[in-house]
Design a protein around this motif. Structure first.
Motif, PDB file in Angstrom:
ATOM      1  N   GLU A  28      69.712  15.308  82.296  1.00 32.05           N
ATOM      2  CA  GLU A  28      68.653  15.465  81.324  1.00 32.05           C
ATOM      3  C   GLU A  28      69.220  15.779  79.953  1.00 32.05           C
ATOM      4  O   GLU A  28      70.290  16.356  79.813  1.00 32.05           O
TER       5      GLU A  28
ATOM      6  N   ASP B 123      64.266  15.861  77.223  1.00 32.16           N
ATOM      7  CA  ASP B 123      63.641  15.705  78.534  1.00 32.16           C
ATOM      8  C   ASP B 123      62.987  16.983  79.026  1.00 32.16           C
ATOM      9  O   ASP B 123      62.202  16.952  79.973  1.00 32.16           O
TER      10      ASP B 123
ATOM     11  N   ALA C 145      60.348  19.602  78.962  1.00 32.91           N
ATOM     12  CA  ALA C 145      59.029  19.886  78.412  1.00 32.91           C
ATOM     13  C   ALA C 145      58.862  21.388  78.221  1.00 32.91           C
ATOM     14  O   ALA C 145      59.724  22.176  78.636  1.00 32.91           O
TER      15      ALA C 145
ATOM     16  N   ASP D 171      59.308  23.635  81.289  1.00 37.65           N
ATOM     17  CA  ASP D 171      60.698  23.587  81.741  1.00 37.65           C
ATOM     18  C   ASP D 171      61.587  24.464  80.864  1.00 37.65           C
ATOM     19  O   ASP D 171      62.478  25.171  81.347  1.00 37.65           O
TER      20      ASP D 171
ATOM     21  N   THR E  13      61.205  23.439  90.513  1.00 34.25           N
ATOM     22  CA  THR E  13      61.580  22.022  90.514  1.00 34.25           C
ATOM     23  C   THR E  13      62.765  21.698  89.610  1.00 34.25           C
ATOM     24  O   THR E  13      63.290  20.585  89.669  1.00 34.25           O
TER      25      THR E  13
ATOM     26  N   GLU F 263      55.565  15.643  76.762  1.00 35.60           N
ATOM     27  CA  GLU F 263      55.194  16.629  77.772  1.00 35.60           C
ATOM     28  C   GLU F 263      54.829  15.998  79.116  1.00 35.60           C
ATOM     29  O   GLU F 263      54.590  16.708  80.090  1.00 35.60           O
TER      30      GLU F 263
ATOM     31  N   SER G 112      55.423  13.496  82.443  1.00 33.76           N
ATOM     32  CA  SER G 112      56.474  12.890  83.260  1.00 33.76           C
ATOM     33  C   SER G 112      56.264  11.384  83.358  1.00 33.76           C
ATOM     34  O   SER G 112      55.133  10.886  83.288  1.00 33.76           O
ATOM     35  N   THR G 113      57.357  10.654  83.540  1.00 39.29           N
ATOM     36  CA  THR G 113      57.278   9.193  83.646  1.00 39.29           C
ATOM     37  C   THR G 113      56.448   8.770  84.848  1.00 39.29           C
ATOM     38  O   THR G 113      55.642   7.833  84.769  1.00 39.29           O
ATOM     39  N   ASP G 114      56.615   9.455  85.967  1.00 38.25           N
ATOM     40  CA  ASP G 114      55.863   9.096  87.182  1.00 38.25           C
ATOM     41  C   ASP G 114      54.363   9.196  86.954  1.00 38.25           C
ATOM     42  O   ASP G 114      53.596   8.312  87.354  1.00 38.25           O
ATOM     43  N   SER G 115      53.917  10.287  86.321  1.00 33.13           N
ATOM     44  CA  SER G 115      52.488  10.457  86.046  1.00 33.13           C
ATOM     45  C   SER G 115      51.983   9.399  85.077  1.00 33.13           C
ATOM     46  O   SER G 115      50.874   8.866  85.238  1.00 33.13           O
TER      47      SER G 115
END
Length: 335
Positions: free
Chosen positions: A2, A6, A8, A11, A46, A256, A258-261
């Motif tokens: 990261e 990356d 947020a 995090d 996480t 803020e 994530s790429t998956d979301s």
């Protein structure tokens, strides 16, 4: 690996707290609300492969922010009201101010924020719908939405309409609420009149409900009061309304999310929203996102809705903190 960009907000907070050690981190978390604790706790669980460079960057940023602060404390309620009213304007400030001051003095109401939505629903489900409306108006919108979903379906539209038509809370209503919480928690609250409720509050709660429940409740509300239903609908902020957020706001939001979301959410988005997202990404990032979208294949509608609700939740949180401004079909909305 990261990079700094990356990480947020949650995090970065997690990295900072984990660098403090258990005892110090615990002391900081004691002063946070349930939503902040949940977000940061999830981030802690996480996080992986955080480099020493990233930790150093987070600590440097913290020091830079602290150096700009002072140790001056102002405890006057009138000072708080004056400053926030000047900063936010009277209409927006009233609700914020009363929530701050009421929350500070009210252990009973604050305790509800830490309870599981099903437990809150169990506490209030037999009370008068007006009392339920006051309680839900005080909670965060996503928490209220979850509580509302556990209440009997026959009272959900009535409760939402009462939230939408609340115009402050009368002392008699607060006394009744005080009695309820005293019975449930054996507590003793010092409460005051609060500017909770209203059409915006009802719209925000509906924004966090799943599409099926949202549709059923709105259909019933329109059946009972078409004008009120339209007012609520006009203030709701849905995924398609992201096209009305300015480019800088979209860029801040994307940092803020994530790429998956984002991939899941865009699977169910219209072309205007997709274009808005792609235009506010670097060429390389946009190409990678497009590749991910094409490779994803068919997904369930429920998965898309969950991802879109998650992103909208982040957008509302950022709007509340003043980082972005949300707009919708009913005009500009300041949250």
């Amino acid at each position: 690996m990261e990079t700094k960009s990356d990480l947020a907000g949650p995090d970065r907070a997690a990295v900072f707290l984990m660098s403090l050690g258990e005892a110090s981190a615990a002391e900081v978390l004691k002063h946070m609300g349930p939503k902040e604790v949940q977000r940061i706790g999830t981030a802690m669980a996480t996080l992986a492969n955080v480099s020493k460079t990233q930790v150093g960057e987070v600590l440097d940023d913290f020091i830079a922010v602290v150096e700009e602060q002072t140790a001056l404390g102002m405890g006057s309620d009138e000072y708080i009201r004056s400053v926030l009213t000047t900063a936010l304007g009277k209409d927006k400030a009233d609700g914020v101010i009363d929530r701050i001051l009421l929350g500070r003095n009210s252990k009973g109401l604050e305790s509800l924020k830490w309870m599981d939505p099903r437990a809150v629903a169990e506490v209030i489900r037999l009370e008068h719908p007006q009392i339920i409306a006051i309680v839900l108006s005080y909670l965060d919108p996503d928490h209220s939405a979850a509580v509302l979903s556990f209440l009997p379906g026959r009272i959900q539209p009535d409760v939402l309409m009462r939230i939408a038509t609340l115009d402050g809370v009368q002392p008699s209503a607060l006394m009744e609420l005080d009695d309820i919480l005293e019975r449930q928690f054996a507590g003793n609250m010092n409460v005051k009149s609060s500017s909770v409720g209203g059409v915006k509050s009802a719209a925000n709660i509906l924004n966090f409900m799943d599409s099926t429940n949202e549709g059923e409740i709105m259909d019933k509300v329109r059946e009972l009061d078409e004008s009120l239903g339209q007012k609520i609908q006009d203030l709701m902020f849905v995924f398609a309304n992201l096209v009305d957020v300015d480019d800088r706001g979209i860029q801040s939001l994307l940092r803020e999310v994530s790429t998956d979301s984002l991939v899941l959410a865009l699977k169910g988005a219209d072309d205007a929203v997709k274009d808005k997202i792609f235009r506010n990404m670097s060429k390389r990032a946009a190409e990678m996102l497009l590749d991910d979208l094409e490779a994803k294949g068919p997904v369930r509608l429920s998965e898309v809705e969950v991802a879109q609700k998650e992103i909208l939740g982040i957008a509302r949180r950022m709007a509340e903190s003043g980082e972005i401004v949300l707009g919708n079909k009913g005009g500009e909305q300041m949250l």
